[in-house]
Design a protein around this motif. Structure first.
Motif, mmCIF file in Angstrom:
data_model
loop_
_atom_site.group_PDB
_atom_site.id
_atom_site.type_symbol
_atom_site.label_atom_id
_atom_site.label_comp_id
_atom_site.label_asym_id
_atom_site.label_seq_id
_atom_site.Cartn_x
_atom_site.Cartn_y
_atom_site.Cartn_z
ATOM 1 N N ILE A 7 3.454 3.781 -5.657
ATOM 2 C CA ILE A 7 2.855 2.255 -5.264
ATOM 3 C C ILE A 7 3.887 2.298 -4.835
ATOM 4 N N ARG A 19 5.477 -7.180 -0.406
ATOM 5 C CA ARG A 19 4.066 -6.500 -0.206
ATOM 6 C C ARG A 19 4.063 -5.799 -1.553
ATOM 7 N N VAL A 20 2.850 -5.218 -1.035
ATOM 8 C CA VAL A 20 2.696 -4.485 -2.882
ATOM 9 C C VAL A 20 1.319 -3.569 -1.858
ATOM 10 N N ALA A 21 1.915 -2.230 -2.194
ATOM 11 C CA ALA A 21 0.515 -1.342 -1.971
ATOM 12 C C ALA A 21 0.455 0.061 -2.880
ATOM 13 N N VAL A 22 -0.864 0.291 -3.298
ATOM 14 C CA VAL A 22 -1.183 1.734 -4.313
ATOM 15 C C VAL A 22 -1.288 2.246 -3.634
ATOM 16 N N ARG A 23 -1.473 3.793 -3.702
ATOM 17 C CA ARG A 23 -1.580 4.310 -2.689
ATOM 18 C C ARG A 23 -1.820 4.510 -1.389
ATOM 19 N N GLY A 24 -1.669 3.444 -0.575
ATOM 20 C CA GLY A 24 -2.029 3.121 0.335
ATOM 21 C C GLY A 24 -2.798 1.855 0.663
ATOM 22 N N VAL A 25 -3.070 1.268 -0.573
ATOM 23 C CA VAL A 25 -3.771 0.289 -0.516
ATOM 24 C C VAL A 25 -3.123 -0.990 -0.575
ATOM 25 N N PRO A 26 -3.148 -2.065 0.380
ATOM 26 C CA PRO A 26 -2.671 -3.061 0.225
ATOM 27 C C PRO A 26 -3.191 -3.942 -1.218
ATOM 28 N N LEU A 27 -2.082 -4.948 -2.547
ATOM 29 C CA LEU A 27 -2.857 -5.352 -3.203
ATOM 30 C C LEU A 27 -2.433 -6.764 -2.916
ATOM 31 N N THR A 29 0.741 -9.898 -1.544
ATOM 32 C CA THR A 29 2.622 -9.777 -1.780
ATOM 33 C C THR A 29 3.302 -11.040 -3.341
ATOM 34 N N ALA A 43 -5.438 -3.079 -10.348
ATOM 35 C CA ALA A 43 -5.552 -2.216 -9.548
ATOM 36 C C ALA A 43 -5.526 -1.093 -10.763
#
Length: 68
Positions: A7, A19-27, A29, A43
């Protein structure tokens, strides 16, 4: 390849949140811990609220954790 937390919470932008991403996938802001936890719950990370300070799970970039 260097290890990276799954994360990533990117640096805050004034008035825009982080901005937030999990394993490179944007979720999206997030503008608060509550919004961040909701993104992570959607997620599939149900225990995320208890783990926001775990550096093995969350990398807070460009500013202190929980600073929005």
């Amino acid at each position: 390849m260097a290890w990276q937390a799954p994360i990533v919470v990117f640096p805050p932008k004034a008035g825009e949140g982080r901005r937030v991403a999990v394993r490179g996938v944007p979720l999206g802001t997030a503008n608060s811990d509550r919004e961040l936890v909701e993104f992570l719950r959607r997620a599939g990370l149900n225990e995320a609220d208890a783990a926001l300070d775990d550096p093995h799970l969350v990398e807070w970039r460009g500013g202190p954790a929980h600073q929005w």
